[in-house]
Design a protein around this motif. Structure first.
Motif, PDB file in Angstrom:
ATOM      1  N   LEU A   1     -32.225  -9.368   9.499  1.00  0.00           N
ATOM      2  CA  LEU A   1     -32.777  -8.568  10.585  1.00  0.00           C
ATOM      3  C   LEU A   1     -32.785  -7.088  10.215  1.00  0.00           C
ATOM      4  N   LEU A   2     -31.723  -6.608   9.586  1.00  0.00           N
ATOM      5  CA  LEU A   2     -31.667  -5.222   9.141  1.00  0.00           C
ATOM      6  C   LEU A   2     -32.718  -4.951   8.067  1.00  0.00           C
TER       7      LEU A   2
ATOM      8  N   PHE B   1     -36.002  -4.674   9.817  1.00  0.00           N
ATOM      9  CA  PHE B   1     -36.089  -3.403  10.540  1.00  0.00           C
ATOM     10  C   PHE B   1     -36.370  -2.245   9.588  1.00  0.00           C
TER      11      PHE B   1
ATOM     12  N   ILE C   1     -40.002  -2.500   8.390  1.00  0.00           N
ATOM     13  CA  ILE C   1     -40.967  -2.165   9.436  1.00  0.00           C
ATOM     14  C   ILE C   1     -41.006  -0.655   9.677  1.00  0.00           C
ATOM     15  N   THR C   2     -39.845  -0.007   9.687  1.00  0.00           N
ATOM     16  CA  THR C   2     -39.800   1.425   9.964  1.00  0.00           C
ATOM     17  C   THR C   2     -40.096   2.276   8.739  1.00  0.00           C
TER      18      THR C   2
END
Length: 81
Positions: A34-35, A38, A41-42
């Motif tokens: 998940l990290l 993230f 994506i960012t």
């Protein structure tokens, strides 16, 4: 408490411990994925991606020659003693 009851209790405790450890590992893996998602994506990893060349290896800076020379000199000095 008889020996069979103690063995049964220790077996259940062992299974409980193994379950807790594997559960923690699964949660840790999911949170790492998940990290990673993230960060991707960012676009926080865009700086490190721009520093690599087309073949994926890191670019060599000008200071690396001096570092290599210092390491070689240290090895030569160490071998001489």
């Amino acid at each position: 408490m008889t020996i069979t009851e103690m063995l049964e209790q220790s077996g259940l405790l062992t299974l409980l411990g193994i379950s807790v450890v594997f559960g923690f590992i699964i949660i840790l893996m999911c949170s790492m994925k998940l990290l990673h998602f993230f960060v991707h994506i960012t676009k926080l990893d865009s700086k490190s991606a721009s520093e690599t060349t087309a073949n994926g290896s890191a670019q060599v800076s000008k200071d690396d020659g001096a570092v290599v020379a210092a390491i070689a000199a240290a090895i030569k000095t160490k071998e001489g003693k």
